[in-house]
Design an enzyme around this catalytic site. Structure first.
Site, PDB file in Angstrom:
ATOM      1  N   SER A  22       0.836  -1.210   0.000  1.00  0.00           N
ATOM      2  CA  SER A  22       0.000   0.000   0.000  1.00  0.00           C
ATOM      3  C   SER A  22       0.867   1.254   0.000  1.00  0.00           C
ATOM      4  O   SER A  22       0.354   2.365   0.046  1.00  0.00           O
ATOM      5  CB  SER A  22      -0.944   0.008   1.203  1.00  0.00           C
ATOM      6  N   HIS A 155     -39.624  23.997 -10.532  1.00  0.00           N
ATOM      7  CA  HIS A 155     -39.790  23.126 -11.713  1.00  0.00           C
ATOM      8  C   HIS A 155     -39.079  23.705 -12.943  1.00  0.00           C
ATOM      9  O   HIS A 155     -39.513  23.489 -14.062  1.00  0.00           O
ATOM     10  CB  HIS A 155     -41.272  22.901 -12.064  1.00  0.00           C
ATOM     11  N   SER A 276     -13.045  26.111 -27.503  1.00  0.00           N
ATOM     12  CA  SER A 276     -13.267  24.872 -28.239  1.00  0.00           C
ATOM     13  C   SER A 276     -12.173  24.731 -29.294  1.00  0.00           C
ATOM     14  O   SER A 276     -11.721  25.721 -29.867  1.00  0.00           O
ATOM     15  CB  SER A 276     -14.640  24.920 -28.898  1.00  0.00           C
ATOM     16  N   LYS A 282     -16.697  29.699 -29.141  1.00  0.00           N
ATOM     17  CA  LYS A 282     -17.067  29.142 -27.837  1.00  0.00           C
ATOM     18  C   LYS A 282     -16.279  29.679 -26.661  1.00  0.00           C
ATOM     19  O   LYS A 282     -15.095  29.948 -26.750  1.00  0.00           O
ATOM     20  CB  LYS A 282     -16.867  27.625 -27.869  1.00  0.00           C
ATOM     21  N   GLU A 289     -18.640  22.880 -14.851  1.00  0.00           N
ATOM     22  CA  GLU A 289     -19.043  21.545 -15.330  1.00  0.00           C
ATOM     23  C   GLU A 289     -18.224  20.454 -14.653  1.00  0.00           C
ATOM     24  O   GLU A 289     -18.746  19.401 -14.272  1.00  0.00           O
ATOM     25  CB  GLU A 289     -18.852  21.443 -16.840  1.00  0.00           C
TER      26      GLU A 289
HETATM   27  N1  ARG Z   1      -1.229  -1.271   5.220  1.00  0.00           N
HETATM   28  C1  ARG Z   1      -2.166  -1.716   6.163  1.00  0.00           C
HETATM   29  C2  ARG Z   1      -3.493  -0.955   5.988  1.00  0.00           C
HETATM   30  O1  ARG Z   1      -3.487   0.025   5.346  1.00  0.00           O
HETATM   31  C3  ARG Z   1      -1.660  -1.503   7.549  1.00  0.00           C
HETATM   32  C4  ARG Z   1      -2.208  -2.463   8.562  1.00  0.00           C
HETATM   33  C5  ARG Z   1      -1.736  -3.804   8.255  1.00  0.00           C
HETATM   34  N2  ARG Z   1      -2.017  -4.742   9.295  1.00  0.00           N
HETATM   35  C6  ARG Z   1      -1.925  -6.035   9.065  1.00  0.00           C
HETATM   36  N3  ARG Z   1      -2.196  -6.812  10.057  1.00  0.00           N
HETATM   37  N4  ARG Z   1      -1.615  -6.519   7.897  1.00  0.00           N
HETATM   38  O2  ARG Z   1      -4.499  -1.355   6.471  1.00  0.00           O
END
Ligand code: ARG
Length: 458
Positions: A22, A155, A276, A282, A289
């Site tokens: 992550s 309306h 445009s 335009k 938008e």
């Molecule tokens: N990267 C994980 C999350 O965003 C952190 C927590 C991970 N915990 C675990 N037991 N794998 O949730």
């Protein structure tokens, strides 16, 4: 290599590392992660859970890592999974064995809950500040346009005359409620989860209150399982984002309409519009938008997080890692939209002649003509019928009510007198609408004054 490698005989497949990391998005929480770790380490040292000298080394190391990150010296690693383990690994590399003591009495489950709460608190501070700025601008614009009479619609049909100031103040009230919603959400986010461990607390004598104080949290969580698995605060945050986007999208929709050739009420500043590639004539209201469009994106974020959390068993599950991108995206989008809405709205020029011209169409004073008859003793329901017939007559004869001669008026009801012309003048229709909350300039000015006091501008 892995901080949790002890029970494994094989390395993680690269495919899995690439899939489950992550760091590519949670690196954004590096500041919060480091602040949280500093507070945790200090507390461990103070409580004698780890030696004070080690706590000192850890804190100094973490602060150096913070500098290194901010000066672009650090390259985060996918193999280290997430921001928490990236920073912990960097710390161990930097200070050696003392760094291995940082994670005492802590799990990534309470750590990520902490970081995420801190991150969203910071985002809410920024968003609340931006909404304040927007509300201040609306007050200014409402005051500048206090007595410009404009058609009010229901309306999408012309209904009754209002003032531009009144219309703008309607949005002021929506955005004030949005601001309050974020303040409410802030209270429920302002709870410190560290000390909950993986799910079952810890066996160390942690001083959770001390950590909460250092990190500026109002209170600490009261159930360790709830603390590591609760993401209500993030759902609530994205709900608040969705609601303000909904309000922005309504406002933008009106600006798009008003900017159209058909309405012609406003003109956007050249710096806030686009052209445009094919049609030379335009000038498009792209900003409005796009804000309207981005509302859909934030609703998507809300659905994402609600669906991730749906039916998740206790306590932490890896599914929850998917919560962050939705919240980050909602926060970025809301901030981006308010930031560009402010100069776009600030630079709009109102075409007062056109607005006045358009007031003549659509029988905006029909209700007032009926009210006039009520003043002469006619029951409202009968007056409604009479004016309905008059409108029908005017449509057929291409006239407005004020075009009718007194003789014509009298053919519909004998109570009409010469003073009807004054009575149904648009200015008078608006001035008379002076119920609390109504569009009369006098009332709107009161509302603006109240708004200024609310924002602390007086
Ligand atoms: N990267 C994980 C999350 O965003 C952190 C927590 C991970 N915990 C675990 N037991 N794998 O949730």
């Amino acid at each position: 290599m892995k901080l949790w490698g002890g029970r494994f005989e094989k390395n993680t497949s690269q495919l899995v590392d690439a899939f489950q990391n992550s760091i590519r998005f949670d690196w954004r929480m590096y500041k919060q992660d480091i602040r949280g770790s500093v507070a945790h380490a200090r507390m461990l040292g103070d409580k004698g859970i780890i030696p004070r000298e080690d706590a000192r080394l850890i804190i100094d190391g973490l602060l150096e890592i913070l500098e290194d990150i901010e000066s672009g010296k650090i390259e985060f690693k996918e193999e280290a999974e997430d921001i928490h383990m990236n920073i912990e690994s960097l710390l161990i590399q930097k200070i050696g064995d003392a760094g291995k003591k940082l994670h005492t009495g802590r799990s990534r489950n309470d750590q990520v809950a902490l970081d995420f709460r801190m991150y969203l608190k910071d985002e809410m501070d920024e968003i609340i500040h931006l909404i304040r700025k927007l509300c201040g601008l609306l007050l200014k614009k409402a005051e500048e346009n206090l007595d410009i009479i404009i058609a009010g619609y229901t309306h999408m049909q012309k209904a009754q005359p209002i003032t531009l100031g009144h219309h703008i103040m309607a949005y002021f009230h929506m955005f004030c409620r949005d601001m309050e919603r974020f303040c409410d959400c802030y209270k429920r986010t302002d709870i410190m989860p560290l000390g909950s461990g993986a799910l079952a607390g810890t066996t160390y004598d942690l001083d959770r209150e001390m950590v909460a104080r250092e990190l500026n949290f109002e209170s600490i969580s009261e159930n360790s399982m709830d603390a590591v698995s609760d993401r209500d605060f993030a759902i609530e945050f994205i709900s608040c984002c969705s609601i303000i986007m909904m309000h922005l999208s309504r406002f933008c929709e009106e600006l798009v309409l008003w900017n159209s050739h058909e309405f012609g009420y406003i003109e956007m500043d050249d710096s806030m519009a686009t052209g445009s590639s094919i049609m030379p004539q335009k000038k498009n209201p792209d900003v409005a938008e796009l804000i309207r469009g981005k509302t859909g994106r934030v609703y998507g974020d809300l659905m994402t997080i609600l669906t991730i959390l749906k039916a998740l068993p206790m306590a932490y599950n890896k599914d929850m890692q998917e919560d962050k991108e939705a919240a980050f995206d909602a926060a970025d989008t809301v901030k981006g939209c308010i930031n560009v809405f402010i100069p776009m709205f600030d630079t709009i020029v109102y075409n007062k002649e056109r607005i006045a011209e358009k007031l003549k169409e659509g029988f905006l004073n029909a209700t007032d003509a009926a009210d006039y008859l009520v003043g002469k003793g006619v029951a409202f329901r009968d007056a409604h019928e009479v004016v309905g017939n008059m409108v029908n007559y005017c449509i057929k004869n291409k006239k407005t009510l004020e075009d009718l001669s007194l003789k014509e008026f009298k053919t519909f009801n004998s109570s009409f007198e010469a003073d009807v012309y004054q009575y149904i003048k648009m200015e008078n229709c608006v001035i008379r609408r002076s119920t609390i909350g109504g569009p009369s300039p006098e009332r709107v000015l009161e509302d603006i004054e109240k708004g200024k006091r609310y924002l602390g501008l007086l």
